[in-house]
Enzyme design. Structure first.
Site, PDB file in Angstrom:
ATOM      1  N   GLY A   1       2.276  -4.442  -8.396  1.00  0.00           N
ATOM      2  CA  GLY A   1       2.075  -3.470  -9.479  1.00  0.00           C
ATOM      3  C   GLY A   1       0.704  -2.830  -9.516  1.00  0.00           C
ATOM      4  O   GLY A   1       0.574  -1.632  -9.785  1.00  0.00           O
TER       5      GLY A   1
ATOM      6  N   GLN B   1       0.826  -1.221   0.000  1.00  0.00           N
ATOM      7  CA  GLN B   1       0.000   0.000   0.000  1.00  0.00           C
ATOM      8  C   GLN B   1       0.855   1.264   0.000  1.00  0.00           C
ATOM      9  O   GLN B   1       0.343   2.355  -0.264  1.00  0.00           O
ATOM     10  CB  GLN B   1      -0.937   0.013   1.212  1.00  0.00           C
TER      11      GLN B   1
ATOM     12  N   CYS C   1     -10.919  -9.254   0.680  1.00  0.00           N
ATOM     13  CA  CYS C   1     -10.836 -10.668   1.047  1.00  0.00           C
ATOM     14  C   CYS C   1     -11.899 -11.011   2.081  1.00  0.00           C
ATOM     15  O   CYS C   1     -12.374 -12.133   2.139  1.00  0.00           O
ATOM     16  CB  CYS C   1      -9.459 -10.987   1.597  1.00  0.00           C
TER      17      CYS C   1
HETATM   18  C1  LIG Z   1      -3.197  -6.026  -2.242  1.00  0.00           C
HETATM   19  C2  LIG Z   1      -2.304  -6.352  -1.120  1.00  0.00           C
HETATM   20  C3  LIG Z   1      -1.533  -7.525  -1.109  1.00  0.00           C
HETATM   21  C4  LIG Z   1      -1.653  -8.574  -2.187  1.00  0.00           C
HETATM   22  O1  LIG Z   1      -1.121  -8.144  -3.416  1.00  0.00           O
HETATM   23  P1  LIG Z   1      -1.536  -8.940  -4.743  1.00  0.00           P
HETATM   24  O2  LIG Z   1      -0.655  -8.376  -5.794  1.00  0.00           O
HETATM   25  O3  LIG Z   1      -2.973  -8.623  -4.984  1.00  0.00           O
HETATM   26  O4  LIG Z   1      -1.274 -10.379  -4.492  1.00  0.00           O
HETATM   27  C5  LIG Z   1      -0.672  -7.745  -0.052  1.00  0.00           C
HETATM   28  N1  LIG Z   1      -0.558  -6.854   0.940  1.00  0.00           N
HETATM   29  C6  LIG Z   1      -1.277  -5.717   0.974  1.00  0.00           C
HETATM   30  C7  LIG Z   1      -1.075  -4.765   2.096  1.00  0.00           C
HETATM   31  C8  LIG Z   1      -2.167  -5.428  -0.048  1.00  0.00           C
HETATM   32  O5  LIG Z   1      -2.880  -4.309  -0.007  1.00  0.00           O
END
Ligand SMILES: *Cc1c(COP(=O)(O)O)cnc(C)c1O
Length: 395
Positions: free
Chosen positions: A199, A178, A323
């Protein structure tokens, strides 16, 4: 439509798309092929690696491409666990409000004999470096603390935690998914040993990410096969996505100052507007938070109903994380900061894009106010609260 769910995913930027297209249609060779056409693809791959390294103040050799943030988190934790186990160190420190990519990997490691300490998160959504220092033991193999929280946007004192870990000789990983492209990151100044990014959270494409690992850390493979990524991540590289991710990270890093200032002003206006709703509370610290994140709990509101009615008004928002929204469990993050179940259910996350306008911010405030009032009007819980048959939890 107002897309206010940028913490879930973002639109691919023009710069990212422009970097991707030639990799799909012109330089489509396999970077592992020896002929010149393949080597052109290899050059683009290494160029992307160097550019991403520069954005993090890392060395290109410290950058490994993965299929996203989740894979990078898994690989970082598996690496630290394997290195620790060799030295008989089987204790890992983390927090109760990590992303599930971390928490569920920790669950798996626990079954394999690791001991996990999850630090308590303060009500404002922060932990301190001192908590980390006090929890580190001689057998601690890893400290993993997220840079910025995906639900409540709180930004942890990463440089201070990094300094503590470095001083005590413990590996430090941070899930910076993030933060990347939204906050300045310097892996050297912040003493970060491993870092994950993804990404699609900063206007790059989905399905691509990075694991940064400081020189000297031997990554544990999760996927066996060819010799790609110096034998640490088998599989033909997703060059179009990688090139897009590099362009997106470079662009957002370059514009960090200006977008941050604008977003903070808009975020704070949004927070002020939503605070006018009675029996509501801002989740997470007001200052140490992502410029784009607003998260509230409203008493006597069901998050799902709120989202559906906002959708009718053309607003894309979220309640809890993507999720958890498929299940009826309240967000583990809101529970970690001490919100009771019934309050945690009535949460709303608005995550702003850089191009949001002031008029759109006003529309968001107006719409949330209307929808909350409408839902409360027909809520039996709201009625009994107002008739004093039940106590309000939120002031
Ligand atoms: C979205 C997110 C992930 C997972 O990333 P993906 O590329 O969707 O697997 C992991 N950690 C945080 C804090 C996220 O916001």
């Amino acid at each position: 439509m107002i897309y206010a769910d940028n913490a879930a995913t973002t639109k691919v930027s023009e710069a990212a798309l422009a970097a991707m297209l030639p990799c799909l249609t012109q330089v489509y060779g396999n970077p592992s092929s020896l002929y010149a056409f393949g080597q052109s693809a290899k050059e683009l791959l290494e160029d992307a690696r160097a550019r991403i390294a520069r954005c993090l103040n890392a060395d290109p050799k410290e950058i490994t491409f993965t299929s996203g943030g989740s894979e990078a988190d898994n690989q970082a934790l598996r690496t630290a666990a394997a290195l620790g186990a060799k030295k008989g160190k089987k204790h890992i420190i983390s927090t109760a409000f990590e992303h599930h990519a971390i928490l569920h990997t920790l669950d798996a490691l626990k079954k394999e004999g690791f001991e996990i300490t999850l630090l308590d998160v303060h009500e404002n959504g922060l932990i301190t470096a001192q908590q980390v220092a006090e929890t580190i033991r001689p057998d601690t193999a890893l400290v993993t603390v997220m840079f910025a929280n995906n639900e409540i946007g709180t930004v942890q004192p990463i440089a201070e935690i990094g300094a503590v870990c470095r001083e005590k000789g413990v590996l430090f990983h941070t899930d910076a998914v993030q933060a990347a492209g939204h906050l300045p990151i310097d892996v050297q100044a912040m003493h970060i040993d491993m870092l994950s990014l993804s990404g699609h959270k900063f206007h790059g494409p989905k399905g691509t990410g990075v694991l940064y690992a400081r020189k000297g850390i031997r990554l544990e493979s999760l996927i066996y096969g060819g010799a790609q990524e110096r034998n640490k991540r088998a599989g033909t590289e997703n060059l179009p996505a990688i090139a897009g991710m590099a362009a997106a990270l470079e662009e957002s890093t370059a514009h960090l100052g200006e977008t941050t200032e604008k977003l903070i002003r808009q975020r704070d206006r949004l927070i002020k507007g939503l605070s006018e709703i009675p029996h509501s509370i801002l989740n997470g610290d007001a200052v140490h938070r992502l410029p784009s994140n607003v998260n509230f709990c409203f008493e006597a509101i069901e998050g799902e109903s709120l989202l559906l009615l906002l959708d009718d008004k053309g607003i894309c928002a979220s309640s809890g994380s993507a999720c958890t929204s498929g299940s009826l469990d309240p967000s583990h993050v809101l529970l970690a900061i001490g919100r009771p179940h019934e309050v945690a259910h009535g949460s709303l996350r608005l995550s702003l894009g850089e191009d949001i306008t002031d008029d759109e911010i006003e529309y968001l405030i107006q719409s949330v106010k209307e929808v909350v009032a409408y839902l409360r009007n027909m809520s039996p819980v709201w009625r009994s609260l107002n008739e004093g048959k039940q106590q309000f939890v939120l002031p």
